[in-house]
Design a protein around this motif. Structure first.
Motif, PDB file in Angstrom:
ATOM      1  N   SER A 263       0.851  -1.185   0.000  1.00 25.80           N
ATOM      2  CA  SER A 263       0.000   0.000   0.000  1.00 25.80           C
ATOM      3  C   SER A 263       0.895   1.246   0.000  1.00 25.80           C
ATOM      4  O   SER A 263       1.782   1.372  -0.847  1.00 25.80           O
ATOM      5  CB  SER A 263      -0.935  -0.054   1.207  1.00 25.80           C
TER       6      SER A 263
ATOM      7  N   TYR B   1     -10.940  -0.242   1.268  1.00 26.53           N
ATOM      8  CA  TYR B   1      -9.921  -1.246   1.593  1.00 26.53           C
ATOM      9  C   TYR B   1     -10.371  -2.666   1.263  1.00 26.53           C
ATOM     10  O   TYR B   1      -9.562  -3.570   1.183  1.00 26.53           O
ATOM     11  CB  TYR B   1      -9.560  -1.193   3.088  1.00 26.53           C
TER      12      TYR B   1
ATOM     13  N   PHE C 174      -3.026  -7.668   1.269  1.00 26.01           N
ATOM     14  CA  PHE C 174      -1.624  -7.731   1.713  1.00 26.01           C
ATOM     15  C   PHE C 174      -1.500  -7.976   3.213  1.00 26.01           C
ATOM     16  O   PHE C 174      -0.451  -8.411   3.689  1.00 26.01           O
ATOM     17  CB  PHE C 174      -0.873  -6.446   1.323  1.00 26.01           C
TER      18      PHE C 174
HETATM   19  N1  LIG Z   1      -6.115  -1.164   5.973  1.00 25.70           N
HETATM   20  C1  LIG Z   1      -4.847  -0.607   5.620  1.00 25.70           C
HETATM   21  C2  LIG Z   1      -4.898  -0.188   4.207  1.00 25.70           C
HETATM   22  C3  LIG Z   1      -4.098   0.979   3.816  1.00 25.70           C
HETATM   23  O1  LIG Z   1      -2.749   0.643   3.842  1.00 25.70           O
HETATM   24  C4  LIG Z   1      -4.525   0.523   6.547  1.00 25.70           C
HETATM   25  O2  LIG Z   1      -5.437   1.024   7.172  1.00 25.70           O
HETATM   26  O3  LIG Z   1      -3.384   0.905   6.646  1.00 25.70           O
END
Ligand SMILES: N[C@@H](CCO)C(=O)O
Length: 525
Positions: A244, A320, A509
């Motif tokens: 991400s 997400y 991920f």
């Molecule tokens: N769910 C992850 C996704 C974004 O990287 C977060 O909140 O960091």
């Protein structure tokens, strides 16, 4: 019911009715339903025991809003400094983000930022796993997504599971093998888990920076991480690995410091943020900034904007995960099908989003969210953008060297004003599209991005994407792969997980040790 309506209407002062034509006034029972509601429900009323609308004045009972009551209760608890129970229970597969037990690197030197701001000194919170070999050549820098702290894996100092707990461990079956590698994970600059961010004290005042914190970029975060590597005596990384926002930083690490990075792994990241993701983050920021408790960022002595944060997280959570996942997991089920529908969370998916917002709204610093989210929007490794940043940095440095008092601040001040004319609707939308960057719609990487990633020409790069990801869609990872290959890199591996493999969208991920962790482990062996 008819007679009740007539009675109630007769009780209304005439001025409420004067907007209606007289023929309607003569037949009040024929008023459109919404008009009747307008007249009957002059006050919204609450049903939490303090201000209940008398049911005798209404054709139907007042709806109750336990979700709003809960927010009000939390506001009042915060005001009275009552301890608020933490919402830590899992709401699904996403790990909880915890912090604590980290080490801190304190830089004695300032960090000069891409947009002219300066951190006179700064902290980088970090944790490590595995052992640094004597030649210091086995380090992996693990870079995080937006919400994560440096706590990627449990440690003796903090035994809670980390956000990549199952991906890190001894032996080749783990994505990051701690028998072989020394793993370092930091909290990013701008964050709220030990590294310098908006909630940190500004050395000039001793007060939290709040929104006097300067704009940061992902490249600034990477520069701070590399000063930590300097401190640890690590000249060159075996690899940078990230997902991400971490996937963006991982690419940026190689681009900014090509000589100091071995392999590069970028999972569900991109080479440049695209308008849809910018739009989704913009909406989150707008919602958060509209919470009166945000107070333009100066809430540290007061109530944090927990409502805005909760709503922002709900929107973020929509980006997400994926529709297909939720179809399987929640379908159209309601939390309690025996109850009449409610305007508060009712469908299971609504209760899930509500819970995701609850877990996060007091956990994470609101200003950190704003700054980091903006840094993601600004990300673009295209050559022209890199050149412009370098020119700006050179300009700021010249001014600093000339010792212009306040030179930094002047440059960093945001003087952006809204355009005098609002955005004009275009009649010829197709034409507008054409005048934009057509190469992205043709799914060819822009030449500028090809040139911008050329610094990675000789690196081994692994790019992983997920078809069900709507925030960093799979075409963005293909774009990186194509840009690298068109720039002459013959060592690019690309893995794309179809919906048959993962329906967890962007968060794959965090979850899929086999299909994300597996390729990473094999690439690094
Ligand atoms: N769910 C992850 C996704 C974004 O990287 C977060 O909140 O960091």
């Amino acid at each position: 019911m008819q007679s009740l309506q007539r009675i109630v209407l007769r009780q209304q002062p005439l001025r409420h009715l004067s907007r209606y034509p007289s023929n309607i006034l003569r037949k009040p029972s024929q008023l459109p339903t919404n008009h009747l509601r307008l007249i009957h429900s002059t006050r919204p009323g609450r049903q939490n025991g303090t201000a209940t609308e008398p049911q005798s004045t209404s054709s139907n009972p007042q709806m109750s809003f336990p979700c709003l009551d809960a927010l009000e209760t939390r506001t009042s608890n915060l005001l009275n400094k009552t301890t608020i129970p933490k919402q830590t229970s899992g709401s699904g597969p996403e790990p909880s983000y915890t912090s604590g037990g980290y080490q801190t690197f304190v830089s004695p030197n300032p960090l000069h930022l891409d947009w002219g701001g300066t951190l006179p000194t700064y902290f980088v919170a970090y944790e490590t796993w595995g052992t640094l070999n004597p030649s210091k050549t086995n380090a992996i820098l693990l870079q995080t997504g937006l919400s994560a702290s440096s706590h990627a894996h449990s440690t003796p100092a903090n035994p809670s599971p980390g956000w990549w707990e199952k991906f890190i461990g001894p032996g080749p079956s783990y994505a990051l093998d701690t028998d072989k590698y020394f793993i370092i994970c930091t909290n990013v600059i701008g964050g709220c888990y030990g590294s310098t961010g908006p909630s940190s004290p500004d050395p000039a005042s001793g007060q939290p920076y709040a929104t006097k914190f300067p704009i940061v970029t992902l490249e600034d975060m990477v520069r701070a991480q590399f000063t930590l590597l300097d401190h640890l005596g690590i000249e060159k990384l075996a690899a940078s690995v990230g997902s991400s926002m971490g996937g963006m930083q991982s690419l940026a690490s190689g681009v900014l410091f090509p000589e100091r990075v071995g392999k590069v792994v970028s999972i569900s990241g991109c080479g440049r943020s695209h308008p849809y993701s910018i739009a989704m983050r913009f909406v989150q920021r707008q919602v958060l900034m509209s919470d009166p408790n945000w107070s333009r960022g100066h809430y540290y002595d007061s109530i944090p904007p927990h409502v805005g944060m909760k709503l922002a997280r709900e929107i973020a959570t929509v980006t997400y995960r994926s529709g297909p996942e939720w179809e399987n997991r929640f379908s159209r089920r309601r939390a309690d099908a025996s109850q009449p529908p409610a305007l508060c969370p009712d469908f299971l998916i609504e209760t899930y989003l509500d819970h995701a917002g609850e877990k996060w709204c007091l956990e994470y610093d609101a200003n950190s969210l704003l700054y980091i989210s903006k840094a993601m929007d600004l990300f673009d490794l295209s050559k022209g953008v890199q050149d412009a940043a370098r020119d700006r940095r050179d300009g700021y440095e010249t001014r600093r060297n000339e010792d212009v008092v306040g030179g930094d601040l002047e440059g960093a001040q945001c003087t952006l004003t809204l355009p005098e004319q609002a955005y004009q609707e275009q009649e010829d939308v197709v034409g507008e599209e054409k005048s934009a960057d057509v190469s992205s719609s043709a799914r060819q990487p822009p030449k500028d991005l090809v040139a911008g990633l050329a610094a990675l020409k000789n690196h081994k790069v692994l790019v992983i994407g997920v078809e069900s990801d709507i925030l960093f869609p799979a075409w963005q990872q293909r774009e990186v792969v194509d840009a690298l290959r068109q720039g002459g890199n013959t060592n690019v591996e690309h893995v794309e997980l179809g919906e048959d493999i993962s329906m967890f969208g962007h968060d794959t991920f965090l979850l899929d040790t086999e299909n994300v962790g597996g390729p990473v482990g094999r690439f690094l062996q």
